[in-house]
Scaffold this motif. Structure first.
Motif, short mmCIF file in Angstrom:
data_model
loop_
_atom_site.label_atom_id
_atom_site.label_comp_id
_atom_site.label_asym_id
_atom_site.label_seq_id
_atom_site.Cartn_x
_atom_site.Cartn_y
_atom_site.Cartn_z
N ASP A 1 0.80 -1.22 0.00
CA ASP A 1 0.00 0.00 0.00
C ASP A 1 0.84 1.27 0.00
O ASP A 1 0.30 2.36 -0.20
N ASP A 2 2.14 1.16 0.24
CA ASP A 2 3.02 2.32 0.33
C ASP A 2 3.04 3.06 -1.01
O ASP A 2 3.33 2.48 -2.05
N THR A 3 2.74 4.33 -0.95
CA THR A 3 2.70 5.14 -2.18
C THR A 3 3.96 5.99 -2.35
O THR A 3 4.05 6.76 -3.30
N ALA A 4 4.91 5.83 -1.45
CA ALA A 4 6.17 6.55 -1.61
C ALA A 4 6.84 6.06 -2.88
O ALA A 4 6.73 4.89 -3.25
N GLY A 5 7.53 6.93 -3.55
CA GLY A 5 8.16 6.56 -4.80
C GLY A 5 9.25 5.51 -4.63
O GLY A 5 9.83 5.37 -3.56
N ASP A 6 9.48 4.77 -5.68
CA ASP A 6 10.56 3.77 -5.66
C ASP A 6 11.90 4.48 -5.75
O ASP A 6 12.02 5.56 -6.32
#
Length: 58
Positions: free
Chosen positions: A29-34
Motif C-alpha cells: 500500500d506504500d505510495t512513496a516513490g521507488d
C-alpha cells in the motif's frame, strides 16, 4: 496478550503470520516513490559513514 507468545518469548505461528501479512500489505500500500539502486546505495553509504564517524572509526 501473553497467550500470543510461546515459552521463551517466541510468537505463536498464527500471531507471526498475522504480523507478517500486515507488514506485507503495508509495503504493497506504500505510495512513496521507488528508489533506484544508486539512490539506495548512496543512502546506505551515507549512513555507514555517519555511523563510523559517530563510533570513532573515521
Amino acid at each position: 496478550m501473553a497467550d500470543e507468545r510461546l515459552a521463551g518469548g517466541r510468537p505463536r505461528p498464527s500471531t507471526h503470520d498475522a504480523w507478517f501479512r500486515a507488514r506485507v500489505q503495508e509495503a504493497l500500500d506504500d505510495t512513496a516513490g521507488d528508489l533506484s539502486g544508486d539512490q539506495v546505495n548512496a543512502r546506505l553509504a551515507a549512513r555507514r559513514e555517519a555511523a563510523l564517524r559517530r563510533d570513532g572509526g573515521v
